[in-house]
Design an enzyme around this catalytic site. Sequence first.
Site, PDB file in Angstrom:
ATOM      1  N   SER B  90      61.579  50.847  44.086  1.00 48.16           N
ATOM      2  CA  SER B  90      60.145  51.052  43.849  1.00 48.16           C
ATOM      3  C   SER B  90      59.374  50.554  45.079  1.00 48.16           C
ATOM      4  CB  SER B  90      59.693  50.319  42.596  1.00 48.16           C
ATOM      5  OG  SER B  90      59.883  48.932  42.751  1.00 48.16           O
ATOM      6  N   HIS B  91      58.112  50.927  45.153  1.00 45.08           N
ATOM      7  CA  HIS B  91      57.280  50.603  46.320  1.00 45.08           C
ATOM      8  C   HIS B  91      57.298  49.108  46.629  1.00 45.08           C
ATOM      9  CE1 HIS B  91      53.205  49.979  48.267  1.00 45.08           C
ATOM     10  NE2 HIS B  91      53.756  50.861  49.066  1.00 45.08           N
ATOM     11  N   ALA B  92      57.020  48.285  45.622  1.00 44.86           N
ATOM     12  CA  ALA B  92      56.962  46.826  45.826  1.00 44.86           C
ATOM     13  C   ALA B  92      58.298  46.289  46.336  1.00 44.86           C
ATOM     14  CB  ALA B  92      56.587  46.130  44.529  1.00 44.86           C
TER      15      ALA B  92
END
Lengths: 362, 132
Positions: B90-92
């Site tokens: 995921s982005h994070a």
Amino acid sequence: MKRLTYPKWIDAYTKSMHQAFVGMTPADWGPLDFNQCFRALNGAFIEKLHEAIVQIKRKKIPAGEVARHFLSPSGFRAVFYFAVTEYAFSDHTKRAQAREVFDFFNGVLGRMFKKDIWAYESNVIHSENEVAALIRRTPWTKGSSDSARLVARLGNSASALSYALYRDYYVAESQEVYGPYDASSHFGPHHILVIKHYPKMRPIALWPQARTFRHADKKLYLIYEGVKMKCEFIGMHTRYEGDLMSGLRKYAVEIDGVFYNDPKAIKKKTEYIGGLAVKQWGLYRSMSKQDLKMKFLEWMCWSCRPLFELAGTDTGPSDTMMRNLKRARIADRIKMPAMMSYRKYLKSRDWEAYWLKDLYTK
Amino acid sequence: MDPVSPGALPGLVSFYKPSTLIVMNEKPILTGFAASQGVAEGRVKVVLDPHKIPTFKEGDILVAKVTEPSMIVIMNKAAAFVTDIGGITSHAAIIAREIGLPCVTDTKNATRLLKDRMRVRVDGTKGEVYRL
């Protein structure tokens, strides 16, 4: 020995796709439920792709030549996935057309990548000779924990701008991570080269205000020692083993063909690009649902623009695409729970493993 | 405690000598997916609306449902990320690994349980968050 009744690539593709979804989910993607968009299109984009492919074949343009025109190989891989999804959600009346599109994409992907076409572990487009030449001509700067963080922040700002320009589904258009490439013959044992590439960062055709953006292309070259890298389906979905901060031995930053090694200059670029990302992100606030639907179609066509240009077909969305999507009810986000097991995924009628086999065996 | 790395961010304790780390016996107040290894302490800053970014100090712990590009400026200041939703890519998670910060994703309800200014320790190796 049991003979396969469907093309062998489907197994490699579905294995890689499943791994990618396990890594990505649970997820909350936006700014629209793109799966509902694919469903609404009902094969209209596949039809547009097919029209272009017929022309490419008529013009006898080889797959290698098509591959050469795509600056984002992972983006092309993602387009393939989206086409499969669109087919899966369609009424399945154009099976021969879909097969021809998928086979063509397979051929082009085979020319783009040196190995591991579906990026189960790596994202490799450079040959050993190309890597050696690239290492020789790159003006390297010594790495440290400080510079690792400095360069990573530049990458993160570029990544943020990329997300702001292309959002969650088309982000691979302007973000690539290539590697891992063995750099041990130049730097010693256990050294790898990872290349981060941010192309198409000034897409004026998509966003007219991008005309004022100072930079269109950024590349980060990173030499790590004692770090292992792999990626999942698209280059930017990277996973590392080892310490990226203490493991950075050399780096180079290239923006629009110019190399930078002054930390102050790199920091300034990071702030400038991060500022653009925040500003670009703000644009979505003023966009209506209909605006976003049209933007989705623009992203979709943009991702295959080189194909349409080579074919000489229209580069914008077709009337059918616009009509189908305009009247569809589309949610704001896609919310996906954790991915099911590989065994269940292979049998599930909701996923591409089933649809692709069905397409090729009936 | 002296940081081993001069580049360590305020609040980031993943670079501290292992012998000086405090052994935690308490139960974590949140668990999730260990998306990026390391340990960091800091004050919580919950970001519920990516369009309304609050004042964010260097070394704060960014808590969000998911992270988005509009948060890049504060992500570059944070000591750790904690999100309600997200997997290993995921982005994070990707951003955290790139800059060597701890990250815990898929906590389900971090934005509900954690409050602004609460002091926490984020263990990105175990996927746990402790209240200090």
